[in-house]
Design an enzyme around this catalytic site. Structure first.
Site, PDB file in Angstrom:
ATOM      1  N   ARG A 130       0.808  -1.230   0.000  1.00  0.00           N
ATOM      2  CA  ARG A 130       0.000   0.000   0.000  1.00  0.00           C
ATOM      3  C   ARG A 130       0.838   1.275   0.000  1.00  0.00           C
ATOM      4  O   ARG A 130       0.389   2.328   0.448  1.00  0.00           O
ATOM      5  CB  ARG A 130      -0.981   0.010   1.182  1.00  0.00           C
ATOM      6  CG  ARG A 130      -2.015  -1.104   1.122  1.00  0.00           C
ATOM      7  CD  ARG A 130      -3.117  -0.889   2.145  1.00  0.00           C
ATOM      8  NE  ARG A 130      -4.141  -1.924   2.006  1.00  0.00           N
ATOM      9  CZ  ARG A 130      -4.145  -3.056   2.688  1.00  0.00           C
ATOM     10  NH1 ARG A 130      -3.170  -3.305   3.557  1.00  0.00           N
ATOM     11  NH2 ARG A 130      -5.088  -3.935   2.522  1.00  0.00           N
ATOM     12  N   LYS A 152       3.364  10.939 -11.449  1.00  0.00           N
ATOM     13  CA  LYS A 152       2.463  10.142 -12.282  1.00  0.00           C
ATOM     14  C   LYS A 152       3.117   8.795 -12.568  1.00  0.00           C
ATOM     15  O   LYS A 152       4.266   8.737 -12.987  1.00  0.00           O
ATOM     16  CB  LYS A 152       2.188  10.838 -13.614  1.00  0.00           C
ATOM     17  CG  LYS A 152       1.093  11.880 -13.588  1.00  0.00           C
ATOM     18  CD  LYS A 152       0.810  12.301 -15.015  1.00  0.00           C
ATOM     19  CE  LYS A 152      -0.287  13.309 -15.096  1.00  0.00           C
ATOM     20  NZ  LYS A 152      -0.570  13.687 -16.505  1.00  0.00           N
ATOM     21  N   GLU A 194      10.171  16.937 -25.371  1.00  0.00           N
ATOM     22  CA  GLU A 194       9.564  17.352 -24.100  1.00  0.00           C
ATOM     23  C   GLU A 194      10.207  18.635 -23.580  1.00  0.00           C
ATOM     24  O   GLU A 194       9.541  19.459 -22.950  1.00  0.00           O
ATOM     25  CB  GLU A 194       9.694  16.234 -23.062  1.00  0.00           C
ATOM     26  CG  GLU A 194       8.893  14.984 -23.367  1.00  0.00           C
ATOM     27  CD  GLU A 194       7.416  15.105 -23.020  1.00  0.00           C
ATOM     28  OE1 GLU A 194       6.968  16.201 -22.625  1.00  0.00           O
ATOM     29  OE2 GLU A 194       6.698  14.097 -23.159  1.00  0.00           O
ATOM     30  N   LYS A 235       8.171  22.083 -14.760  1.00  0.00           N
ATOM     31  CA  LYS A 235       7.245  21.038 -14.332  1.00  0.00           C
ATOM     32  C   LYS A 235       7.007  21.086 -12.831  1.00  0.00           C
ATOM     33  O   LYS A 235       5.879  20.915 -12.372  1.00  0.00           O
ATOM     34  CB  LYS A 235       7.767  19.659 -14.733  1.00  0.00           C
ATOM     35  CG  LYS A 235       6.765  18.559 -14.394  1.00  0.00           C
ATOM     36  CD  LYS A 235       6.976  17.282 -15.152  1.00  0.00           C
ATOM     37  CE  LYS A 235       5.799  16.333 -14.941  1.00  0.00           C
ATOM     38  NZ  LYS A 235       5.969  15.060 -15.660  1.00  0.00           N
ATOM     39  N   GLU A 245      -3.586  16.913 -11.199  1.00  0.00           N
ATOM     40  CA  GLU A 245      -4.111  17.274 -12.514  1.00  0.00           C
ATOM     41  C   GLU A 245      -5.611  17.540 -12.475  1.00  0.00           C
ATOM     42  O   GLU A 245      -6.394  17.036 -13.294  1.00  0.00           O
ATOM     43  CB  GLU A 245      -3.796  16.181 -13.546  1.00  0.00           C
ATOM     44  CG  GLU A 245      -3.865  16.678 -14.977  1.00  0.00           C
ATOM     45  CD  GLU A 245      -3.409  15.651 -15.995  1.00  0.00           C
ATOM     46  OE1 GLU A 245      -4.204  15.325 -16.873  1.00  0.00           O
ATOM     47  OE2 GLU A 245      -2.259  15.186 -15.889  1.00  0.00           O
ATOM     48  N   ARG A 249      -2.401  21.637 -14.203  1.00  0.00           N
ATOM     49  CA  ARG A 249      -1.378  20.655 -14.586  1.00  0.00           C
ATOM     50  C   ARG A 249      -1.657  20.039 -15.947  1.00  0.00           C
ATOM     51  O   ARG A 249      -0.742  19.554 -16.624  1.00  0.00           O
ATOM     52  CB  ARG A 249      -1.266  19.556 -13.520  1.00  0.00           C
ATOM     53  CG  ARG A 249      -0.181  18.532 -13.853  1.00  0.00           C
ATOM     54  CD  ARG A 249       0.103  17.578 -12.712  1.00  0.00           C
ATOM     55  NE  ARG A 249       1.077  16.563 -13.116  1.00  0.00           N
ATOM     56  CZ  ARG A 249       1.680  15.714 -12.297  1.00  0.00           C
ATOM     57  NH1 ARG A 249       1.406  15.760 -11.003  1.00  0.00           N
ATOM     58  NH2 ARG A 249       2.535  14.837 -12.738  1.00  0.00           N
ATOM     59  N   ASN A 253       0.186  18.424 -20.794  1.00  0.00           N
ATOM     60  CA  ASN A 253      -0.177  17.460 -21.818  1.00  0.00           C
ATOM     61  C   ASN A 253      -0.215  18.063 -23.214  1.00  0.00           C
ATOM     62  O   ASN A 253      -0.731  17.429 -24.147  1.00  0.00           O
ATOM     63  CB  ASN A 253      -1.543  16.846 -21.490  1.00  0.00           C
ATOM     64  CG  ASN A 253      -1.512  16.019 -20.217  1.00  0.00           C
ATOM     65  OD1 ASN A 253      -0.639  15.185 -20.036  1.00  0.00           O
ATOM     66  ND2 ASN A 253      -2.455  16.264 -19.326  1.00  0.00           N
ATOM     67  N   HIS A 256       0.115  15.829 -26.220  1.00  0.00           N
ATOM     68  CA  HIS A 256       0.051  14.434 -25.815  1.00  0.00           C
ATOM     69  C   HIS A 256      -1.228  13.726 -26.247  1.00  0.00           C
ATOM     70  O   HIS A 256      -1.230  12.506 -26.425  1.00  0.00           O
ATOM     71  CB  HIS A 256       0.235  14.315 -24.298  1.00  0.00           C
ATOM     72  CG  HIS A 256       1.647  14.498 -23.859  1.00  0.00           C
ATOM     73  ND1 HIS A 256       2.353  15.657 -24.081  1.00  0.00           N
ATOM     74  CD2 HIS A 256       2.507  13.651 -23.219  1.00  0.00           C
ATOM     75  CE1 HIS A 256       3.576  15.528 -23.579  1.00  0.00           C
ATOM     76  NE2 HIS A 256       3.690  14.324 -23.064  1.00  0.00           N
ATOM     77  N   HIS A 260      -0.341  10.461 -27.938  1.00  0.00           N
ATOM     78  CA  HIS A 260      -0.729   9.173 -27.379  1.00  0.00           C
ATOM     79  C   HIS A 260      -1.576   8.373 -28.367  1.00  0.00           C
ATOM     80  O   HIS A 260      -1.450   7.142 -28.465  1.00  0.00           O
ATOM     81  CB  HIS A 260      -1.499   9.371 -26.079  1.00  0.00           C
ATOM     82  CG  HIS A 260      -0.631   9.729 -24.914  1.00  0.00           C
ATOM     83  ND1 HIS A 260      -1.149  10.157 -23.705  1.00  0.00           N
ATOM     84  CD2 HIS A 260       0.714   9.731 -24.761  1.00  0.00           C
ATOM     85  CE1 HIS A 260      -0.147  10.404 -22.866  1.00  0.00           C
ATOM     86  NE2 HIS A 260       0.986  10.143 -23.491  1.00  0.00           N
ATOM     87  N   HIS A 275       7.812   7.644 -27.818  1.00  0.00           N
ATOM     88  CA  HIS A 275       6.940   8.626 -27.173  1.00  0.00           C
ATOM     89  C   HIS A 275       7.285  10.064 -27.545  1.00  0.00           C
ATOM     90  O   HIS A 275       6.409  10.855 -27.918  1.00  0.00           O
ATOM     91  CB  HIS A 275       6.992   8.448 -25.653  1.00  0.00           C
ATOM     92  CG  HIS A 275       6.207   9.478 -24.906  1.00  0.00           C
ATOM     93  ND1 HIS A 275       4.834   9.564 -24.979  1.00  0.00           N
ATOM     94  CD2 HIS A 275       6.615  10.492 -24.097  1.00  0.00           C
ATOM     95  CE1 HIS A 275       4.423  10.582 -24.226  1.00  0.00           C
ATOM     96  NE2 HIS A 275       5.476  11.154 -23.688  1.00  0.00           N
TER      97      HIS A 275
END
Length: 377
Positions: A130, A152, A194, A235, A245, A249, A253, A256, A260, A275
Site C-alpha cells: 500500500r 504520475k 519534451e 514542471k 491534474e 497541470r 499534456n 500528448h 498518445h 513517445h
C-alpha cells in the site's frame, strides 16, 4: 534566459509539496552519489532496483557499487526493454520480485531507466504494501525532464496509454547528465521534444533560447544542464500548484492527446514511433489545430514545426513509417484519452508560442475533420 545551473554544471530543483517535497539533483556523476543521497534521506532502508536489460548493462554496476559503499543492500530486478514492458504482466512480475525480496513498507524501490521503467516502478512502489518509498534515477533525457518528476505512474492497456496507475511521488530524483551520452541520437532527440514543450506551454523566452542554443544542448555541458534544470523547474512549478491534474497541470499534456493516439495506432512499436516523437508530431498538430480553430496564427505552427524538424524530429503523421489506421480509428484512440470528461474532449490548445490553454468540450467533428485533412495533405 536565466540559468538554473551552478558554476560546476550542476543544478538542484525543489518540488514543493509540503511534507512530501523532494529534490531533483541534476549534473554529471549523480548515479555514483546515489548511495549517499539515499542513505541521507532513508537511513537503514534496503532497496530493490528495477531496470531493463539495456540499462542494466550500462549503469547497474555503478549504481550497485554506490549503494554498497553506503551500506545499502540492493536487489536487482531486470525487465525487458521497450514500451511493451508497461503491462500488467511485467507489473505483476516486478511486484512479486519486490515481495520475494522481503522488502518492507519503509524500504525503497529505485527506478533505473527511462520513462517506461520509471512509470512502472513508481506504480510498483505505489501499490506494494500500500505504498513504499521510491527513488527515480532517470537515464533518458525524456525521463529526466518529464516522467521522473511529478508522481504520475502507470502502465498501458489495450485501451490506451497510461490508463491504469496511481499518483505516487518519489523521495528523490537523480538526473545524471553523463548517462545521456550513452543514448542514441534518436533517443536524445525524442527527449528534446519534451524540453521544447515547456517553452511552448508558457515560457516563450525558453523556446526562443532553445532555437538559438539547441546544438549546445545536444553537445552537452552547461547548456544541457540549463535546459534540463529549466524544464524540471517548469514542471515542478506546475506540479506544486496542481499535483493531481485537477486543473492547471493538464497544460503539461500539450501535444500528448494527439501523440498518445498515434502511439496507440502504431501498437506502441518503438521501431515506428517512440513517445517523444509522438509528442513532437502532437505539439505541431496542436498548434495547427489551434490555427484551424482561429485561436492562433498558422505562422506559430510553422515556427514550431521548423524548429523540431531542424533538430531531426518528425513533425507530420506522414513521417511515421508504415500505414496508420484511418482517421476514425485514430479518433477512437483520442476519445479514450484520460483527458476526456463525460465524453467531452479536452485539448491543450494555444494562442501563440508559450500561450497554451485548456480547451474543454472540443467538438469531435472538428477534430475528425482536421485529422482527415492531415491524412490527405
Amino acid at each position: 534566459m536565466k540559468s538554473n545551473a551552478g558554476p560546476g554544471e550542476e543544478a538542484r530543483v525543489r518540488v514543493d509539496l509540503g511534507a512530501r517535497s523532494y529534490d531533483i539533483l541534476i549534473g554529471p556523476g549523480r548515479i555514483a552519489e546515489a548511495g549517499a543521497q539515499i542513505a541521507q534521506r532513508l537511513p537503514d532502508a534496503q532497496v530493490a532496483i528495477i531496470t531493463d536489460e539495456t540499462v542494466a548493462g550500462l549503469h547497474l554496476d555503478t549504481l550497485g557499487e554506490s549503494l554498497s559503499a553506503a551500506g545499502i543492500k540492493a536487489v536487482p530486478i531486470i525487465l525487458p526493454a521497450g514500451e511493451r514492458t508497461k503491462s500488467f504482466e511485467h507489473l505483476m512480475q516486478a511486484c512479486d520480485a519486490v515481495l520475494d525480496a522481503r522488502l518492507e513498507r519503509g524500504d525503497a524501490v529505485v527506478a533505473l531507466g527511462g520513462g517506461v521503467i520509471g512509470d512502472l516502478t513508481g506504480f510498483v512502489a505505489g501499490i506494494v504494501r500500500r505504498g513504499m518509498h521510491y527513488v527515480q534515477v532517470p537515464t533518458s533525457l525524456l525521463a529526466q525532464v518529464d516522467s521522473s518528476v511529478g508522481g504520475k505512474t502507470g502502465i498501458n492497456t489495450g485501451h490506451g496509454k497510461n490508463l491504469v496507475g496511481v499518483f505516487h511521488q518519489p523521495e528523490l530524483v537523480l538526473a545524471d547528465t553523463d548517462v545521456l551520452d550513452t543514448l542514441s541520437e534518436r533517443e536524445f532527440r525524442a527527449g528534446y521534444a519534451e524540453v521544447a514543450k515547456y517553452g511552448l506551454i508558457d515560457r516563450p523566452e525558453f523556446f526562443a533560447w532553445l532555437e538559438d542554443n539547441w546544438r549546445e544542448v545536444f553537445s552537452g555541458g552547461a547548456a544541457r544542464v540549463e535546459a534540463i534544470a529549466t524544464s524540471c523547474q517548469a514542471k515542478a512549478d506546475v506540479v506544486a500548484a496542481d499535483e493531481r491534474e485537477s486543473g492547471h497541470r493538464a497544460l503539461l499534456n500539450l501535444g500528448h492527446t494527439f501523440g498518445h493516439a498515434l502511439e496507440a495506432a502504431t501498437g506502441y512499436d518503438s521501431r515506428r514511433l517512440v513517445h517523444g516523437e509522438g509528442v513532437a508530431i502532437g505539439v505541431v498538430l496542436a498548434h495547427e489545430f489551434s490555427a484551424r480553430m482561429n485561436h492562433a496564427s498558422p505562422d506559430d505552427a510553422r515556427r514550431v514545426a521548423e524548429h523540431l524538424r531542424a533538430v531531426g524530429l518528425p513533425t507530420s503523421i506522414h513521417d511515421i513509417d508504415g500505414e496508420l489506421p484511418p482517421p476514425d480509428i485514430l479518433m477512437e484512440h483520442i476519445a479514450q484519452d484520460k483527458k476526456v470528461k463525460r465524453g467531452k474532449l479536452t485539448f491543450i490548445l494555444t494562442r501563440g508560442i508559450g500561450q497554451s490553454f485548456i480547451a474543454d468540450d472540443v467538438p469531435q467533428s472538428e477534430v475528425l475533420g482536421f485529422l482527415k485533412e492531415k491524412y490527405t495533405q
